[in-house]
Write a protein that holds these residues in place. Sequence first.
Motif, PDB file in Angstrom:
ATOM      1  N   GLY A   1       0.795  -1.230   0.000  1.00 41.19           N
ATOM      2  CA  GLY A   1       0.000   0.000   0.000  1.00 41.19           C
ATOM      3  C   GLY A   1       0.822   1.272   0.000  1.00 41.19           C
ATOM      4  O   GLY A   1       0.281   2.361   0.191  1.00 41.19           O
ATOM      5  N   LYS A   2       2.145   1.148  -0.252  1.00 45.71           N
ATOM      6  CA  LYS A   2       3.032   2.318  -0.202  1.00 45.71           C
ATOM      7  C   LYS A   2       3.500   2.698  -1.615  1.00 45.71           C
ATOM      8  O   LYS A   2       4.075   1.865  -2.332  1.00 45.71           O
ATOM      9  CB  LYS A   2       4.229   2.024   0.691  1.00 45.71           C
ATOM     10  N   PRO A   3       3.286   3.950  -2.025  1.00 43.16           N
ATOM     11  CA  PRO A   3       3.626   4.378  -3.378  1.00 43.16           C
ATOM     12  C   PRO A   3       5.087   4.137  -3.778  1.00 43.16           C
ATOM     13  O   PRO A   3       5.357   3.736  -4.913  1.00 43.16           O
ATOM     14  CB  PRO A   3       3.293   5.876  -3.360  1.00 43.16           C
ATOM     15  N   GLN A   4       6.025   4.369  -2.870  1.00 41.22           N
ATOM     16  CA  GLN A   4       7.430   4.203  -3.218  1.00 41.22           C
ATOM     17  C   GLN A   4       7.757   2.745  -3.539  1.00 41.22           C
ATOM     18  O   GLN A   4       8.492   2.452  -4.485  1.00 41.22           O
ATOM     19  CB  GLN A   4       8.328   4.698  -2.072  1.00 41.22           C
ATOM     20  N   ILE A   5       7.176   1.837  -2.765  1.00 44.60           N
ATOM     21  CA  ILE A   5       7.392   0.416  -3.027  1.00 44.60           C
ATOM     22  C   ILE A   5       6.716   0.013  -4.335  1.00 44.60           C
ATOM     23  O   ILE A   5       7.242  -0.791  -5.108  1.00 44.60           O
ATOM     24  CB  ILE A   5       6.871  -0.434  -1.854  1.00 44.60           C
ATOM     25  N   SER A   6       5.561   0.610  -4.591  1.00 37.91           N
ATOM     26  CA  SER A   6       4.846   0.335  -5.834  1.00 37.91           C
ATOM     27  C   SER A   6       5.662   0.785  -7.046  1.00 37.91           C
ATOM     28  O   SER A   6       5.726   0.084  -8.066  1.00 37.91           O
ATOM     29  CB  SER A   6       3.486   1.048  -5.820  1.00 37.91           C
ATOM     30  N   MET A   7       6.308   1.921  -6.932  1.00 40.83           N
ATOM     31  CA  MET A   7       7.151   2.420  -8.026  1.00 40.83           C
ATOM     32  C   MET A   7       8.347   1.498  -8.263  1.00 40.83           C
ATOM     33  O   MET A   7       8.702   1.202  -9.415  1.00 40.83           O
ATOM     34  CB  MET A   7       7.619   3.842  -7.706  1.00 40.83           C
ATOM     35  N   SER A   8       8.966   1.025  -7.192  1.00 45.00           N
ATOM     36  CA  SER A   8      10.080   0.087  -7.332  1.00 45.00           C
ATOM     37  C   SER A   8       9.621  -1.201  -8.008  1.00 45.00           C
ATOM     38  O   SER A   8      10.336  -1.772  -8.841  1.00 45.00           O
ATOM     39  CB  SER A   8      10.678  -0.234  -5.958  1.00 45.00           C
ATOM     40  N   ALA A   9       8.424  -1.650  -7.648  1.00 40.11           N
ATOM     41  CA  ALA A   9       7.867  -2.864  -8.260  1.00 40.11           C
ATOM     42  C   ALA A   9       7.668  -2.669  -9.754  1.00 40.11           C
ATOM     43  O   ALA A   9       7.987  -3.555 -10.561  1.00 40.11           O
ATOM     44  CB  ALA A   9       6.549  -3.219  -7.588  1.00 40.11           C
ATOM     45  N   MET A  10       7.159  -1.506 -10.136  1.00 39.04           N
ATOM     46  CA  MET A  10       6.926  -1.228 -11.558  1.00 39.04           C
ATOM     47  C   MET A  10       8.242  -1.194 -12.323  1.00 39.04           C
ATOM     48  O   MET A  10       8.341  -1.717 -13.445  1.00 39.04           O
ATOM     49  CB  MET A  10       6.181   0.104 -11.713  1.00 39.04           C
ATOM     50  N   GLU A  11       9.242  -0.600 -11.734  1.00 33.97           N
ATOM     51  CA  GLU A  11      10.573  -0.557 -12.357  1.00 33.97           C
ATOM     52  C   GLU A  11      11.088  -1.973 -12.608  1.00 33.97           C
ATOM     53  O   GLU A  11      11.584  -2.283 -13.698  1.00 33.97           O
ATOM     54  CB  GLU A  11      11.556   0.190 -11.444  1.00 33.97           C
ATOM     55  N   LYS A  12      10.989  -2.841 -11.605  1.00 35.37           N
ATOM     56  CA  LYS A  12      11.490  -4.211 -11.740  1.00 35.37           C
ATOM     57  C   LYS A  12      10.709  -4.983 -12.799  1.00 35.37           C
ATOM     58  O   LYS A  12      11.292  -5.701 -13.624  1.00 35.37           O
ATOM     59  CB  LYS A  12      11.399  -4.928 -10.394  1.00 35.37           C
ATOM     60  N   LEU A  13       9.387  -4.848 -12.778  1.00 36.21           N
ATOM     61  CA  LEU A  13       8.559  -5.578 -13.737  1.00 36.21           C
ATOM     62  C   LEU A  13       8.847  -5.152 -15.172  1.00 36.21           C
ATOM     63  O   LEU A  13       8.902  -5.987 -16.086  1.00 36.21           O
ATOM     64  CB  LEU A  13       7.075  -5.365 -13.420  1.00 36.21           C
ATOM     65  N   ALA A  14       9.057  -3.849 -15.376  1.00 34.76           N
ATOM     66  CA  ALA A  14       9.274  -3.333 -16.722  1.00 34.76           C
ATOM     67  C   ALA A  14      10.662  -3.636 -17.260  1.00 34.76           C
ATOM     68  O   ALA A  14      10.835  -3.868 -18.464  1.00 34.76           O
ATOM     69  CB  ALA A  14       9.033  -1.822 -16.736  1.00 34.76           C
ATOM     70  N   THR A  15      11.669  -3.647 -16.381  1.00 34.79           N
ATOM     71  CA  THR A  15      13.054  -3.786 -16.843  1.00 34.79           C
ATOM     72  C   THR A  15      13.640  -5.170 -16.579  1.00 34.79           C
ATOM     73  O   THR A  15      14.061  -5.867 -17.494  1.00 34.79           O
ATOM     74  CB  THR A  15      13.937  -2.719 -16.172  1.00 34.79           C
ATOM     75  N   ARG A  16      13.626  -5.606 -15.347  1.00 28.98           N
ATOM     76  CA  ARG A  16      14.212  -6.906 -15.003  1.00 28.98           C
ATOM     77  C   ARG A  16      13.373  -8.060 -15.522  1.00 28.98           C
ATOM     78  O   ARG A  16      13.883  -9.020 -16.109  1.00 28.98           O
ATOM     79  CB  ARG A  16      14.363  -7.012 -13.486  1.00 28.98           C
ATOM     80  N   ASP A  17      12.042  -7.983 -15.307  1.00 30.20           N
ATOM     81  CA  ASP A  17      11.165  -9.103 -15.646  1.00 30.20           C
ATOM     82  C   ASP A  17      10.615  -9.024 -17.071  1.00 30.20           C
ATOM     83  O   ASP A  17      10.102 -10.018 -17.591  1.00 30.20           O
ATOM     84  CB  ASP A  17      10.008  -9.180 -14.652  1.00 30.20           C
ATOM     85  N   ASN A  18      10.686  -7.852 -17.666  1.00 29.20           N
ATOM     86  CA  ASN A  18      10.275  -7.672 -19.062  1.00 29.20           C
ATOM     87  C   ASN A  18       8.859  -8.188 -19.319  1.00 29.20           C
ATOM     88  O   ASN A  18       8.594  -8.914 -20.288  1.00 29.20           O
ATOM     89  CB  ASN A  18      11.266  -8.367 -20.006  1.00 29.20           C
ATOM     90  N   VAL A  19       7.920  -7.808 -18.462  1.00 28.87           N
ATOM     91  CA  VAL A  19       6.532  -8.226 -18.636  1.00 28.87           C
ATOM     92  C   VAL A  19       5.906  -7.484 -19.821  1.00 28.87           C
ATOM     93  O   VAL A  19       6.342  -6.392 -20.185  1.00 28.87           O
ATOM     94  CB  VAL A  19       5.707  -7.970 -17.361  1.00 28.87           C
ATOM     95  N   VAL A  20       4.861  -8.076 -20.382  1.00 25.87           N
ATOM     96  CA  VAL A  20       4.176  -7.430 -21.503  1.00 25.87           C
ATOM     97  C   VAL A  20       3.179  -6.384 -21.009  1.00 25.87           C
ATOM     98  O   VAL A  20       2.883  -5.405 -21.682  1.00 25.87           O
ATOM     99  CB  VAL A  20       3.485  -8.482 -22.404  1.00 25.87           C
TER     100      VAL A  20
END
Length: 381
Positions: A67-86
């Motif tokens: 529920g924390k925006p900063q953690i949510s932003m880090s998650a989005m960064e990882k999903l987009a770059t490290r995990d390369n999700v569609v």
Amino acid sequence: MRKHLLALGATLALTPCLLAQKIGVINSMSGPEAPIGENITNGIKLAEEDLKKKGINLQLVWEDDTGKPQISMSAMEKLATRDNVVGVVGPYTSACSNAVAKLAEKYKVSLLIPAAAKEEITRQGLKYVFRMNAPADKYASSLIDAALSLGKPKTIAFVYENTDFGTSTSKTAKDYVATKGIQVVSDVSYPKGSADYRSTLAQIKSKNPDLVFMVSYVADAILLMRQSKEVGLQPQAFLGAGAGFTTTEFAKEKAISESVISCTQWTDDVSWPGAKDFGTRYKAKFGKEPTYHAACAYASMMIMAETAKNAGGDRAKTRDALKAGKWDGVMGEVKFADYDGFTNQNDHQMLVQQILSGNYETILPAKFATKKAVYPFPKWK
């Protein structure tokens, strides 16, 4: 010949449409919003089952933002770059969704938000951000219109958490009541997760409002109503703007939740295709009633996964197909349109419900109603 077959096998193995669709999920799986996050998780699990029946295999990458925006932003960064999700489904809260929206645009990864209400999220002209649920302005107008159809309220008090969800929803409500000639006699925001609201509620009681409009998540919704009873706050109607007022946890508090009116994105008694079946399956699998968050998440994952598969796992094609597509399922007709300053916003029909005999019953619009509304709010026992 052998080399040719090996090469063909390698090509087929790497063809995106034959691979599992790699999709990210950002959700509040722990922390104060975990009860609603659980509904979102469960809705996605049911979608996963149905997609598999359609021959669509998912590789879901889960991220808990607490529920924390900063953690949510880090998650989005990882999903987009490290995990390369569609694509990504989530987050839940308005604060987290608003925080990650620009990152979705930066990395050109489609973000399908299932249940966050802040209007600004889809009012920034972002091409890669889509929203399933109706935004905050619909919460406000549906509840106020319901009160006006049931009685003749002249005054209203607002009490809401000082978060993106609370401030945006209450602002649209205040703007709307101004057009209806209803006077605002109290306007109070509070720090989320406070321990005592008695002084605030006593102050509101002194103004004798006809309506009390509340915007809160689960724990605060329960405490606000419990302490409203303690101080004897007695309006014509308590109006809860979705979120915490639409959960099984809230409904179970029968001494304080009975007759509270709230708005919702979904119920299992509407005529939308598969809605009743979804509710039945959810209760059988998880042993509890689903909230609208579960249905929003289910529909969001179904649409994201099917669209990604048809686009061959290509991010740009997935985005274009989400923009151009139209679906009809448990959330009714879904189309991500541009209107009234919104971009990629589903123009969804809100429902108004009331807790009657401990159960959520749809009272408006009339074509979806299962029970007649109780109005005004009964005297506290």
